[in-house]
Design a protein around this motif. Structure first.
Motif, PDB file in Angstrom:
ATOM      1  N   ALA A   1       0.846  -1.198   0.000  1.00 52.23           N
ATOM      2  CA  ALA A   1       0.000   0.000   0.000  1.00 52.23           C
ATOM      3  C   ALA A   1       0.878   1.243   0.000  1.00 52.23           C
ATOM      4  CB  ALA A   1      -0.903   0.010   1.229  1.00 52.23           C
ATOM      5  N   LEU A   2       0.395   2.286  -0.662  1.00 58.11           N
ATOM      6  CA  LEU A   2       1.086   3.572  -0.610  1.00 58.11           C
ATOM      7  C   LEU A   2       0.839   4.216   0.745  1.00 58.11           C
ATOM      8  CD1 LEU A   2       0.449   5.325  -4.046  1.00 58.11           C
ATOM      9  CD2 LEU A   2       2.539   4.253  -3.218  1.00 58.11           C
ATOM     10  N   THR A   3       1.847   4.847   1.271  1.00 57.38           N
ATOM     11  CA  THR A   3       1.692   5.653   2.476  1.00 57.38           C
ATOM     12  C   THR A   3       1.137   7.013   2.047  1.00 57.38           C
ATOM     13  OG1 THR A   3       3.898   6.597   2.257  1.00 57.38           O
ATOM     14  CG2 THR A   3       3.707   4.538   3.548  1.00 57.38           C
ATOM     15  N   PRO A   4       0.682   7.823   2.984  1.00 62.63           N
ATOM     16  CA  PRO A   4       0.275   9.183   2.612  1.00 62.63           C
ATOM     17  C   PRO A   4       1.416   9.940   1.910  1.00 62.63           C
ATOM     18  CG  PRO A   4      -0.584   8.657   4.776  1.00 62.63           C
ATOM     19  CD  PRO A   4       0.338   7.516   4.383  1.00 62.63           C
ATOM     20  N   ALA A   5       2.649   9.756   2.383  1.00 62.54           N
ATOM     21  CA  ALA A   5       3.794  10.407   1.732  1.00 62.54           C
ATOM     22  C   ALA A   5       3.971   9.897   0.309  1.00 62.54           C
ATOM     23  CB  ALA A   5       5.071  10.172   2.537  1.00 62.54           C
ATOM     24  N   GLY A   6       3.732   8.610   0.104  1.00 64.27           N
ATOM     25  CA  GLY A   6       3.828   8.034  -1.237  1.00 64.27           C
ATOM     26  C   GLY A   6       2.775   8.598  -2.170  1.00 64.27           C
ATOM     27  N   ARG A   7       1.564   8.764  -1.667  1.00 67.50           N
ATOM     28  CA  ARG A   7       0.488   9.336  -2.495  1.00 67.50           C
ATOM     29  C   ARG A   7       0.809  10.786  -2.859  1.00 67.50           C
ATOM     30  NH1 ARG A   7      -3.663   6.131  -3.405  1.00 67.50           N
ATOM     31  NH2 ARG A   7      -3.908   4.339  -2.037  1.00 67.50           N
ATOM     32  N   THR A   8       1.316  11.533  -1.898  1.00 63.49           N
ATOM     33  CA  THR A   8       1.683  12.933  -2.149  1.00 63.49           C
ATOM     34  C   THR A   8       2.815  13.013  -3.172  1.00 63.49           C
ATOM     35  OG1 THR A   8       0.982  13.579   0.072  1.00 63.49           O
ATOM     36  CG2 THR A   8       2.537  15.044  -1.049  1.00 63.49           C
ATOM     37  N   ALA A   9       3.833  12.172  -3.008  1.00 63.63           N
ATOM     38  CA  ALA A   9       4.969  12.172  -3.938  1.00 63.63           C
ATOM     39  C   ALA A   9       4.520  11.777  -5.344  1.00 63.63           C
ATOM     40  CB  ALA A   9       6.058  11.220  -3.439  1.00 63.63           C
ATOM     41  N   PHE A  10       3.641  10.790  -5.446  1.00 60.04           N
ATOM     42  CA  PHE A  10       3.149  10.356  -6.757  1.00 60.04           C
ATOM     43  C   PHE A  10       2.357  11.478  -7.430  1.00 60.04           C
ATOM     44  CE2 PHE A  10      -0.110   8.154  -9.386  1.00 60.04           C
ATOM     45  CZ  PHE A  10       0.749   7.677 -10.360  1.00 60.04           C
ATOM     46  N   ALA A  11       1.496  12.152  -6.673  1.00 62.52           N
ATOM     47  CA  ALA A  11       0.707  13.253  -7.233  1.00 62.52           C
ATOM     48  C   ALA A  11       1.619  14.376  -7.723  1.00 62.52           C
ATOM     49  CB  ALA A  11      -0.289  13.777  -6.193  1.00 62.52           C
ATOM     50  N   ALA A  12       2.642  14.716  -6.941  1.00 62.79           N
ATOM     51  CA  ALA A  12       3.568  15.775  -7.332  1.00 62.79           C
ATOM     52  C   ALA A  12       4.379  15.362  -8.561  1.00 62.79           C
ATOM     53  CB  ALA A  12       4.501  16.118  -6.170  1.00 62.79           C
ATOM     54  N   HIS A  13       4.776  14.107  -8.618  1.00 60.07           N
ATOM     55  CA  HIS A  13       5.542  13.601  -9.763  1.00 60.07           C
ATOM     56  C   HIS A  13       4.690  13.675 -11.028  1.00 60.07           C
ATOM     57  CE1 HIS A  13       8.855  11.282 -11.518  1.00 60.07           C
ATOM     58  NE2 HIS A  13       7.927  10.628 -12.188  1.00 60.07           N
ATOM     59  N   CYS A  14       3.447  13.242 -10.929  1.00 60.65           N
ATOM     60  CA  CYS A  14       2.538  13.298 -12.092  1.00 60.65           C
ATOM     61  C   CYS A  14       2.287  14.737 -12.529  1.00 60.65           C
ATOM     62  CB  CYS A  14       1.222  12.597 -11.771  1.00 60.65           C
ATOM     63  SG  CYS A  14       1.367  10.803 -11.675  1.00 60.65           S
ATOM     64  N   GLN A  15       2.165  15.638 -11.569  1.00 60.48           N
ATOM     65  CA  GLN A  15       1.973  17.052 -11.894  1.00 60.48           C
ATOM     66  C   GLN A  15       3.185  17.580 -12.656  1.00 60.48           C
ATOM     67  OE1 GLN A  15       0.938  19.458  -8.526  1.00 60.48           O
ATOM     68  NE2 GLN A  15       1.166  21.380  -9.644  1.00 60.48           N
ATOM     69  N   ALA A  16       4.387  17.196 -12.232  1.00 62.02           N
ATOM     70  CA  ALA A  16       5.609  17.628 -12.925  1.00 62.02           C
ATOM     71  C   ALA A  16       5.648  17.061 -14.340  1.00 62.02           C
ATOM     72  CB  ALA A  16       6.841  17.200 -12.135  1.00 62.02           C
ATOM     73  N   LEU A  17       5.257  15.805 -14.512  1.00 65.04           N
ATOM     74  CA  LEU A  17       5.222  15.202 -15.851  1.00 65.04           C
ATOM     75  C   LEU A  17       4.248  15.950 -16.756  1.00 65.04           C
ATOM     76  CD1 LEU A  17       5.290  11.396 -14.985  1.00 65.04           C
ATOM     77  CD2 LEU A  17       7.099  12.717 -16.113  1.00 65.04           C
ATOM     78  N   ARG A  18       3.062  16.285 -16.219  1.00 63.89           N
ATOM     79  CA  ARG A  18       2.082  17.046 -17.012  1.00 63.89           C
ATOM     80  C   ARG A  18       2.638  18.407 -17.388  1.00 63.89           C
ATOM     81  NH1 ARG A  18      -1.366  14.409 -13.461  1.00 63.89           N
ATOM     82  NH2 ARG A  18      -1.434  16.163 -12.024  1.00 63.89           N
ATOM     83  N   ALA A  19       3.336  19.060 -16.463  1.00 65.46           N
ATOM     84  CA  ALA A  19       3.913  20.369 -16.752  1.00 65.46           C
ATOM     85  C   ALA A  19       4.989  20.266 -17.834  1.00 65.46           C
ATOM     86  CB  ALA A  19       4.498  20.977 -15.471  1.00 65.46           C
ATOM     87  N   ILE A  20       5.802  19.233 -17.778  1.00 70.00           N
ATOM     88  CA  ILE A  20       6.828  19.035 -18.797  1.00 70.00           C
ATOM     89  C   ILE A  20       6.189  18.778 -20.156  1.00 70.00           C
ATOM     90  CG2 ILE A  20       8.649  17.448 -19.594  1.00 70.00           C
ATOM     91  CD1 ILE A  20       9.316  17.060 -16.550  1.00 70.00           C
ATOM     92  N   ALA A  21       5.100  18.009 -20.158  1.00 69.61           N
ATOM     93  CA  ALA A  21       4.418  17.682 -21.408  1.00 69.61           C
ATOM     94  C   ALA A  21       3.610  18.860 -21.945  1.00 69.61           C
ATOM     95  CB  ALA A  21       3.507  16.464 -21.202  1.00 69.61           C
ATOM     96  N   GLY A  22       3.490  19.908 -21.150  1.00 69.86           N
ATOM     97  CA  GLY A  22       2.777  21.093 -21.611  1.00 69.86           C
ATOM     98  C   GLY A  22       1.286  21.059 -21.352  1.00 69.86           C
ATOM     99  N   ASP A  23       0.864  20.175 -20.459  1.00 68.36           N
ATOM    100  CA  ASP A  23      -0.568  20.060 -20.143  1.00 68.36           C
ATOM    101  C   ASP A  23      -0.922  20.797 -18.855  1.00 68.36           C
ATOM    102  OD1 ASP A  23      -0.959  18.496 -22.370  1.00 68.36           O
ATOM    103  OD2 ASP A  23      -0.690  16.621 -21.293  1.00 68.36           O
ATOM    104  N   GLY A  24      -0.096  21.700 -18.438  1.00 74.16           N
ATOM    105  CA  GLY A  24      -0.370  22.459 -17.222  1.00 74.16           C
ATOM    106  C   GLY A  24       0.110  21.716 -16.007  1.00 74.16           C
ATOM    107  N   GLY A  25      -0.275  22.137 -14.876  1.00 70.29           N
ATOM    108  CA  GLY A  25       0.153  21.434 -13.664  1.00 70.29           C
ATOM    109  C   GLY A  25       0.104  22.340 -12.557  1.00 70.29           C
TER     110      GLY A  25
END
Length: 105
Positions: A81-105
């Motif tokens: 299971a993901l910990t709360p820290a893991g969920r937060t890190a995953f959300a931030a990582h995905c946001q960075a990927l979207r920003a790099i891809a130009g989809d905002g973030g």
């Protein structure tokens, strides 16, 4: 002035622990559920037991995943299971990927 080692580009927000393709796939699988059985994650991510075990150790040391062992009947089982820290890190990582891809973030 932007620090050249920690600039404004969204790639600086990528999480080095999550960014590896297998670990990213594991975390994405676990993000979709409260917990998942080891065999389910292994089969979903399409890796061997040993590969999943090594990657889970890395994620656990980072504080992103918790591993619980138990039994179903007489058969041993391992749940991940993901910990709360893991969920937060995953959300931030995905946001960075979207920003790099130009989809905002």
């Amino acid at each position: 002035m932007t620090d050249p080692l920690h600039g404004a580009h969204p790639r600086h927000a990528l999480d080095d622990v999550i960014h590896a393709p297998v670990r990213f796939s594991i975390v994405a699988t676990l993000a979709a559920a409260e917990k998942a059985e080891f065999a389910f994650v292994r089969d979903t991510v399409e890796v061997s037991d040993s590969v999943l075990s090594r990657q889970m150790t890395t994620l656990e040391k980072a504080g992103y995943v918790v591993v619980k062992k138990g039994y179903v009947g007489k058969r041993p089982r391992t749940w991940l299971a993901l910990t709360p820290a893991g969920r937060t890190a995953f959300a931030a990582h995905c946001q960075a990927l979207r920003a790099i891809a130009g989809d905002g973030g």
